[in-house]
Motif scaffolding. Structure first.
Motif, PDB file in Angstrom:
ATOM      1  N   THR A   2       0.829  -1.190   0.000  1.00  0.00           N
ATOM      2  CA  THR A   2       0.000   0.000   0.000  1.00  0.00           C
ATOM      3  C   THR A   2       0.869   1.247   0.000  1.00  0.00           C
ATOM      4  O   THR A   2       1.755   1.410   0.834  1.00  0.00           O
ATOM      5  N   GLY A 117      -1.146  -5.341 -12.804  1.00  0.00           N
ATOM      6  CA  GLY A 117      -1.898  -4.214 -12.272  1.00  0.00           C
ATOM      7  C   GLY A 117      -0.968  -3.105 -11.849  1.00  0.00           C
ATOM      8  O   GLY A 117       0.186  -3.350 -11.482  1.00  0.00           O
ATOM      9  N   ASN A 119      -1.112   0.006  -9.105  1.00  0.00           N
ATOM     10  CA  ASN A 119      -1.850   0.595  -7.988  1.00  0.00           C
ATOM     11  C   ASN A 119      -1.235   1.921  -7.575  1.00  0.00           C
ATOM     12  O   ASN A 119      -0.006   2.062  -7.557  1.00  0.00           O
ATOM     13  N   GLY A 123      -5.711   2.263  -4.863  1.00  0.00           N
ATOM     14  CA  GLY A 123      -5.936   0.937  -5.414  1.00  0.00           C
ATOM     15  C   GLY A 123      -5.589   0.881  -6.889  1.00  0.00           C
ATOM     16  O   GLY A 123      -4.852   1.734  -7.407  1.00  0.00           O
ATOM     17  N   PRO A 124      -6.119  -0.097  -7.613  1.00  0.00           N
ATOM     18  CA  PRO A 124      -5.765  -0.274  -9.025  1.00  0.00           C
ATOM     19  C   PRO A 124      -6.241   0.886  -9.897  1.00  0.00           C
ATOM     20  O   PRO A 124      -7.397   1.327  -9.808  1.00  0.00           O
ATOM     21  N   SER A 222      -3.771 -10.060  -3.200  1.00  0.00           N
ATOM     22  CA  SER A 222      -3.801  -8.802  -3.948  1.00  0.00           C
ATOM     23  C   SER A 222      -3.332  -8.977  -5.382  1.00  0.00           C
ATOM     24  O   SER A 222      -3.866  -8.336  -6.303  1.00  0.00           O
ATOM     25  N   VAL A 225      -6.056  -9.937  -7.949  1.00  0.00           N
ATOM     26  CA  VAL A 225      -7.207  -9.070  -8.234  1.00  0.00           C
ATOM     27  C   VAL A 225      -6.874  -7.700  -8.794  1.00  0.00           C
ATOM     28  O   VAL A 225      -7.759  -7.053  -9.372  1.00  0.00           O
ATOM     29  N   ALA A 226      -5.653  -7.206  -8.636  1.00  0.00           N
ATOM     30  CA  ALA A 226      -5.364  -5.822  -9.044  1.00  0.00           C
ATOM     31  C   ALA A 226      -5.647  -5.597 -10.524  1.00  0.00           C
ATOM     32  O   ALA A 226      -6.381  -4.676 -10.894  1.00  0.00           O
ATOM     33  N   ILE A 229      -9.478  -6.024 -11.374  1.00  0.00           N
ATOM     34  CA  ILE A 229     -10.295  -4.912 -10.896  1.00  0.00           C
ATOM     35  C   ILE A 229     -10.234  -3.742 -11.868  1.00  0.00           C
ATOM     36  O   ILE A 229     -11.265  -3.150 -12.222  1.00  0.00           O
ATOM     37  N   PRO A 246     -13.471  -1.733  -0.374  1.00  0.00           N
ATOM     38  CA  PRO A 246     -12.384  -1.948  -1.339  1.00  0.00           C
ATOM     39  C   PRO A 246     -11.963  -3.407  -1.401  1.00  0.00           C
ATOM     40  O   PRO A 246     -11.954  -4.115  -0.390  1.00  0.00           O
ATOM     41  N   HIS A 248      -9.029  -4.472  -3.367  1.00  0.00           N
ATOM     42  CA  HIS A 248      -7.723  -4.676  -3.993  1.00  0.00           C
ATOM     43  C   HIS A 248      -6.697  -5.354  -3.090  1.00  0.00           C
ATOM     44  O   HIS A 248      -5.636  -5.754  -3.575  1.00  0.00           O
ATOM     45  N   GLU A 249      -6.996  -5.508  -1.809  1.00  0.00           N
ATOM     46  CA  GLU A 249      -6.095  -6.267  -0.947  1.00  0.00           C
ATOM     47  C   GLU A 249      -6.377  -7.761  -0.998  1.00  0.00           C
ATOM     48  O   GLU A 249      -5.678  -8.560  -0.376  1.00  0.00           O
TER      49      GLU A 249
END
Length: 271
Positions: A2, A117, A119, A123-124, A222, A225-226, A229, A246, A248-249
């Motif tokens: 993050t 992804g 981020n 997030g993404p 994570s 999905v990044a 998403i 959210p 993205h984690e």
């Protein structure tokens, strides 16, 4: 990983990110196709109790992508499934899954993909789902929502106005996650017109392409999905966790073609 601040990106920076992402996807194609459906593929197991496969194609794919980032974007952080995290100074993180769907890969099924992804602190903001064997590259973010391949450049758009009773729902595993998560998923599946399993990241690509309507999963990381998403959102879809927060984690994910369908499924998951 993050980030604490979201950088302001100008056109040159956006162009650099998208160009680099395609370089990564191209390099991953070389490494994955080299061993896909090859008799030389020898999967290893990451677990002493259970089965979590990894192959040299996974490792080589991520190494190739990291080498490009070291050259093209050394200021950015990296989070990858096989080689972990690397700090950066730009406020951007590249989130890499070198083969999402290793079980499909080792089985010769073309439903795996390479996930890329990008981020920022929120997030993404950009992503790619690449399926090398089918020559399909789904791209979303920075105003882009398209699928490239087979000599085509086609727009991505989710399909609208589909209620749950007419929806097609997908998940990777029939058991979804824990018994509690499986029961919650079953409430949605019981209301959907069609439920199918087993496509890993390719299900999110089909959602973005307007072929299916819902993807619900649990136990994700994570790096799973990044990229998806960003692609689904760019195509007009909604992606959150099972509480509407959210996603993205990782963890519990619901991706839907419309806010209305998302709300309908979310009520059942939480009931």
């Amino acid at each position: 990983m993050t980030q604490t601040t979201a950088p302001t990106l100008d056109r040159a920076e956006i162009d650099s990110i998208t160009r680099t992402a395609h370089l990564l996807a191209d390099a991953a194609r070389v490494e994955t196709l080299r061993l896909f459906r090859s008799p030389d593929l020898r999967p290893d197991n990451k677990l002493s109790d259970g089965f979590d496969p990894v192959t040299e194609a996974d490792r080589a794919s991520e190494r190739a992508m990291r080498a490009i980032l070291a050259r093209e974007r050394p200021q950015d952080a990296i989070l990858g499934e096989e080689y972990g995290s690397q700090a950066g100074s730009s406020g951007l993180t590249w989130v890499l899954d070198p083969i999402d769907g290793t079980r499909a890969f080792m089985s010769g099924a073309p439903s795996w993909g390479v996930l890329i992804g990008v981020n920022d602190a929120s997030g993404p903001i950009y992503g790619i789902i690449d399926q090398p064997y089918l020559d399909e590259r789904f791209e979303g973010g920075f105003g882009l929502a398209r699928v490239l391949g087979r000599g085509r450049d086609l727009p991505l758009a989710v399909r609208r106005d589909v209620p749950l009773a007419q929806a097609t729902l997908m998940s990777t595993y029939p058991e979804v996650g824990s018994p509690e998560e499986s029961r919650a998923f079953g409430k949605v599946a019981a209301q959907a017109r069609l439920t199918r399993y087993g496509l890993d990241c390719y299900a999110y690509a089909l959602l973005a392409a307007g072929q299916i309507d819902l993807v619900i999963e649990a136990g994700l990381q994570s790096y799973d999905v990044a990229g998806p998403i960003a692609v689904v959102r760019a195509a007009g879809g909604v992606v959150t966790d099972w509480t509407g927060g959210p996603a993205h984690e990782g963890g519990r994910i619901i991706a839907a073609a419309s806010p209305e369908l998302h709300a309908e499924a979310l009520r059942l998951l939480g009931s």
